[in-house]
Design a protein around this motif. Structure first.
Motif: not given
Length: 389
Positions: A135-139
């Motif tokens: 999954f794509r991260g939060s940054h």
């Protein structure tokens, strides 16, 4: 949109990536306000966790504002402030129904990798390699949040953004260590590691009634921060014998509960550090379990050890004899955040749980590479770098 991407070992860069889109009716699009680095992210940077691909967006501890929701989302609406648990959960599988949220059966989209490594697949995590779902991260400026009704938690009006940020991962992880470690009134608790998770485990132990809490680290600035914030006792293992200090603090018995909050790249001043470094570099073991060994050896007979630090695979010289013959209870887990986050936000709102002191370095996402550099090298007394978007 802009996002901080992993491009190789010790190489992260801010790049343009496609905006996220709703892929299912339970999805939500979040505009990230704050996202913080985590000690476990360093395992990605160093290549210790090998299941990364160039261009992966990293980060898993964050909060923000809802901008779009799928038709199946009922708990959130555009404009809401939410904190997002690092673990993505479906809310309906057997594990979620039993509050073992990090073990969710339905959110890791690449289960074969961890089934091969560990015999089972835990839940998916934002920005934490393709072994945990990819999954794509939060940054990043925006993030798609799957199963939004269960993965995101509303933030009470009385809790400001920076305090809420750490309820995403650090606070519930630390609380879980004290809770599932069995801390009870009157206990003496020792915590290995004085980063954000270790400090939160120490504070949780206090709030659960521990009589004395001792934290162990080698960085004086982190020990000072914990002492000032929570009044805990401190041990610098670089200049003090941990075993002797713990025996003295407990009348020769040892701590009732030992919490390991260091993980698979633990440091030591002793020969075991050189041993584990050589073994891991030669791929003869995967992790350095120095702090875990120390916790097991120093826990009192019949006591409890909880492993909070992230580990990836096999370790050498695990003290199984000490564990068995001392009658220890040893547990470990990734955080079951949804079990704790609402309660923790209430404690933050009441003032009994302070978290915003952990944000020692706040900067724009454009300085993401520098944020990781000072965090990794422990420069300028950095406890956590936080990216403000």
């Amino acid at each position: 949109m802009k996002a901080l991407c992993w491009e190789g070992i010790n190489d992260v860069r801010v790049q343009d990536v496609p905006d996220p889109k709703l892929l299912g009716d339970q999805d939500m699009i979040l505009k990230v306000r704050l996202s913080t680095v985590c000690g476990s992210d360093l395992h990605l940077l160093t290549g210790h966790i090998p299941f990364m691909q160039a261009g992966d967006v990293i980060g898993h501890e964050f909060m923000g504002e809802v901008v779009e929701v799928g038709s199946g989302v009922t708990r959130h609406r555009p404009g809401d402030r939410v904190v997002v648990c690092s673990f993505i959960v479906c809310g309906r599988c057997w594990y979620c129904r039993n509050e073992l949220y990090s073990l969710c059966d339905n959110t890791n989209t690449n289960p074969a990798i961890t089934q091969h490594l560990w015999g089972a697949d835990p839940g998916g995590i934002f920005g934490y390699s393709h072994a945990m779902g990819g999954f794509r991260g939060s940054h990043a400026e925006y993030v798609r949040v799957p199963f939004a009704d269960h993965t995101a938690i509303p933030i009470p009006e009385a809790v400001e953004d920076m305090s809420a940020l750490f309820a995403s991962d650090s606070v519930p992880t630390g609380w879980m260590g004290a809770d599932l470690g069995g801390v009870k009134p009157g206990d003496v608790v020792a915590v290995w590691g004085c980063g954000a998770v270790g400090q939160m485990a120490a504070r949780a132990a206090q709030l659960l009634g521990a009589e004395r809490v001792l934290v162990i680290d080698r960085f004086d600035y982190r020990l000072r921060q914990a002492e000032l914030a929570f009044g805990v006792e401190t041990i610098n293992y670089a200049d003090t014998s941990v075993g002797e200090a713990l025996l003295e603090a407990t009348g020769g018995r040892g701590p009732d509960v030992c919490i390991e909050a260091v993980g698979c790249e633990a440091h030591s001043t002793g020969p075991q550090y050189a041993y584990d470094q050589v073994k891991s570099k030669l791929k003869l073991e995967m992790d350095r379990p120095i702090a875990v060994r120390e916790a097991i050896y120093n826990c009192r007979k019949g006591g409890s050890v909880f492993v909070l630090g992230v580990f990836t695979g096999l370790v050498d010289k695990f003290p199984l004899g000490a564990l068995m013959n001392k009658g220890l209870t040893v547990r470990g887990a990734q955080q079951h955040g949804q079990r704790y986050i609402p309660m923790l936000l209430d404690r933050i709102a009441s003032g009994e749980l302070v978290t915003n002191h952990l944000a020692t370095h706040v900067m724009p996402l454009s300085e993401g590479a520098r944020g990781y550099e000072i965090f990794k090298k422990k420069e300028d007394d950095c406890v956590r770098s936080v990216f403000k978007l």
